[in-house]
Design an enzyme around this catalytic site. Sequence first.
Site, PDB file in Angstrom:
ATOM      1  N   ASP A  34       0.989  -1.246  -0.407  1.00 31.72           N
ATOM      2  CA  ASP A  34       0.195   0.165   0.014  1.00 31.72           C
ATOM      3  C   ASP A  34       1.387   1.384   0.133  1.00 31.72           C
ATOM      4  O   ASP A  34       2.195   1.143  -0.301  1.00 31.72           O
ATOM      5  CB  ASP A  34      -1.376  -0.075   1.103  1.00 31.72           C
ATOM      6  CG  ASP A  34      -0.336   0.504   2.954  1.00 31.72           C
ATOM      7  OD1 ASP A  34       0.313  -0.192   2.636  1.00 31.72           O
ATOM      8  OD2 ASP A  34      -1.103  -0.195   3.193  1.00 31.72           O
ATOM      9  N   HIS A  35      -0.124   2.646   0.084  1.00 30.42           N
ATOM     10  CA  HIS A  35       1.496   3.939   0.536  1.00 30.42           C
ATOM     11  C   HIS A  35       2.244   3.698   1.631  1.00 30.42           C
ATOM     12  O   HIS A  35       3.018   3.993   1.477  1.00 30.42           O
ATOM     13  CB  HIS A  35       0.123   4.778   0.598  1.00 30.42           C
ATOM     14  CG  HIS A  35      -0.763   4.675   1.215  1.00 30.42           C
ATOM     15  ND1 HIS A  35      -2.120   4.130   1.981  1.00 30.42           N
ATOM     16  CD2 HIS A  35      -0.553   5.609   2.391  1.00 30.42           C
ATOM     17  CE1 HIS A  35      -2.199   3.739   2.923  1.00 30.42           C
ATOM     18  NE2 HIS A  35      -2.308   4.848   3.613  1.00 30.42           N
ATOM     19  N   GLY A  42      -2.214  -5.276   8.471  1.00 26.93           N
ATOM     20  CA  GLY A  42      -3.018  -5.585   7.522  1.00 26.93           C
ATOM     21  C   GLY A  42      -3.355  -6.480   5.965  1.00 26.93           C
ATOM     22  O   GLY A  42      -3.584  -7.292   5.542  1.00 26.93           O
ATOM     23  N   HIS A  91      10.114 -24.040   8.278  1.00 30.11           N
ATOM     24  CA  HIS A  91       9.826 -24.992   9.492  1.00 30.11           C
ATOM     25  C   HIS A  91       8.480 -24.678   8.538  1.00 30.11           C
ATOM     26  O   HIS A  91       7.486 -25.455   8.378  1.00 30.11           O
ATOM     27  CB  HIS A  91       9.437 -24.574  10.564  1.00 30.11           C
ATOM     28  CG  HIS A  91      10.481 -24.543  11.139  1.00 30.11           C
ATOM     29  ND1 HIS A  91      11.216 -24.654  12.545  1.00 30.11           N
ATOM     30  CD2 HIS A  91      12.026 -24.474  11.087  1.00 30.11           C
ATOM     31  CE1 HIS A  91      11.537 -24.935  13.137  1.00 30.11           C
ATOM     32  NE2 HIS A  91      12.489 -24.788  11.881  1.00 30.11           N
ATOM     33  N   CYS A 105       3.208  -3.212   3.945  1.00 32.81           N
ATOM     34  CA  CYS A 105       1.809  -2.476   4.763  1.00 32.81           C
ATOM     35  C   CYS A 105       3.119  -1.548   5.769  1.00 32.81           C
ATOM     36  O   CYS A 105       3.890  -1.849   5.563  1.00 32.81           O
ATOM     37  CB  CYS A 105       1.182  -2.302   4.694  1.00 32.81           C
ATOM     38  SG  CYS A 105       1.146  -3.921   6.579  1.00 32.81           S
ATOM     39  N   GLY A 106       2.199  -0.171   6.551  1.00 31.72           N
ATOM     40  CA  GLY A 106       3.015   0.038   7.191  1.00 31.72           C
ATOM     41  C   GLY A 106       3.577  -0.315   8.195  1.00 31.72           C
ATOM     42  O   GLY A 106       4.986  -0.566   8.580  1.00 31.72           O
ATOM     43  N   ARG A 114       6.972   0.979   7.949  1.00 33.43           N
ATOM     44  CA  ARG A 114       7.497   1.786  10.300  1.00 33.43           C
ATOM     45  C   ARG A 114       7.780   1.035  10.712  1.00 33.43           C
ATOM     46  O   ARG A 114       7.820   2.016  11.251  1.00 33.43           O
ATOM     47  CB  ARG A 114       5.672   2.610  10.000  1.00 33.43           C
ATOM     48  CG  ARG A 114       5.626   3.453   8.602  1.00 33.43           C
ATOM     49  CD  ARG A 114       3.665   3.706   9.030  1.00 33.43           C
ATOM     50  NE  ARG A 114       3.289   4.562   7.956  1.00 33.43           N
ATOM     51  CZ  ARG A 114       1.992   4.252   7.404  1.00 33.43           C
ATOM     52  NH1 ARG A 114       0.947   3.336   8.565  1.00 33.43           N
ATOM     53  NH2 ARG A 114       1.448   4.878   6.514  1.00 33.43           N
ATOM     54  N   HIS A 134       7.390 -30.964   9.537  1.00 31.44           N
ATOM     55  CA  HIS A 134       7.422 -30.258   8.987  1.00 31.44           C
ATOM     56  C   HIS A 134       5.752 -30.370   8.084  1.00 31.44           C
ATOM     57  O   HIS A 134       4.891 -29.781   8.034  1.00 31.44           O
ATOM     58  CB  HIS A 134       8.436 -28.852   8.503  1.00 31.44           C
ATOM     59  CG  HIS A 134       9.252 -29.033   9.659  1.00 31.44           C
ATOM     60  ND1 HIS A 134       8.319 -27.875  10.725  1.00 31.44           N
ATOM     61  CD2 HIS A 134      10.736 -28.996   9.582  1.00 31.44           C
ATOM     62  CE1 HIS A 134       9.635 -27.917  11.524  1.00 31.44           C
ATOM     63  NE2 HIS A 134      10.417 -28.630  11.232  1.00 31.44           N
ATOM     64  N   ARG A 191       2.589 -31.063   9.464  1.00 32.30           N
ATOM     65  CA  ARG A 191       1.833 -30.200  10.209  1.00 32.30           C
ATOM     66  C   ARG A 191       1.603 -28.469   9.306  1.00 32.30           C
ATOM     67  O   ARG A 191       0.609 -28.464   9.564  1.00 32.30           O
ATOM     68  CB  ARG A 191       3.591 -29.135  11.312  1.00 32.30           C
ATOM     69  CG  ARG A 191       3.977 -29.872  12.498  1.00 32.30           C
ATOM     70  CD  ARG A 191       4.653 -29.154  12.963  1.00 32.30           C
ATOM     71  NE  ARG A 191       4.986 -30.208  14.089  1.00 32.30           N
ATOM     72  CZ  ARG A 191       6.361 -30.606  14.807  1.00 32.30           C
ATOM     73  NH1 ARG A 191       7.439 -29.452  14.713  1.00 32.30           N
ATOM     74  NH2 ARG A 191       6.641 -31.170  15.750  1.00 32.30           N
TER      75      ARG A 191
HETATM   76  C1  RB5 Z   1      -2.355   3.190   7.052  1.00 35.23           C
HETATM   77  O1  RB5 Z   1      -2.088   4.252   6.753  1.00 35.23           O
HETATM   78  C2  RB5 Z   1      -1.557   1.660   7.475  1.00 35.23           C
HETATM   79  O2  RB5 Z   1      -2.678   1.055   7.768  1.00 35.23           O
HETATM   80  C3  RB5 Z   1      -1.007   0.541   6.971  1.00 35.23           C
HETATM   81  O3  RB5 Z   1       0.086   0.555   5.914  1.00 35.23           O
HETATM   82  C4  RB5 Z   1      -1.029  -1.150   7.402  1.00 35.23           C
HETATM   83  O4  RB5 Z   1       0.045  -0.816   8.632  1.00 35.23           O
HETATM   84  C5  RB5 Z   1      -2.036  -1.746   8.298  1.00 35.23           C
HETATM   85  O5  RB5 Z   1      -2.005  -2.660   8.595  1.00 35.23           O
END
Ligand code: RB5
Length: 142
Positions: free
Chosen positions: A7-8, A69, A97, A64-65, A108, A133, A136
């Site tokens: 994502d961004h 997610g 595994h 993602c950040g 981030r 493994h 499982r």
């Molecule tokens: C976007 O702001 C953020 O929510 C997404 O990148 C991520 O961290 C979600 O899990």
Amino acid sequence: MIGIGSDHGGFALKEAIKKHLEERGLEYKDYGTYSDASCDYPVYGRAVAKAVAAGECQLGILICGTGIGISITANKVPGVRAALCSDCFSAEATRLHNNANILALGARVLGEGLALKIVDTFLDTPFSNDERHIRRISMIEE
Ligand code: RB5
């Protein structure tokens, strides 16, 4: 072929990982996003997960950040085993595994240098093929 998506929040790290893969001579397909404009991580998590599940890509990398997610999204697709890793030990162990087929990263959370080391560890570690493994992983699929 390696599928890559973000994502961004993961866009800048995705671009750095693409450059790294190119330097290593590894082929990838970029499933987006293609700018740092705000977008929805499930779109890109699902696109890479579907490509891996369909065998179009052998492995995937999702960012993602937090990596949370997009890894939750990917793990909803049958056949996908996405592992959120913030260290090289976990990246190695999840290939050995769990035969993880998608690496998820939090842009981030990690510095670029560590993220690239985690990518290399994940890509360069084969599945152990160990009987326990395999058993499982079959249980997960069931
Ligand atoms: C976007 O702001 C953020 O929510 C997404 O990148 C991520 O961290 C979600 O899990």
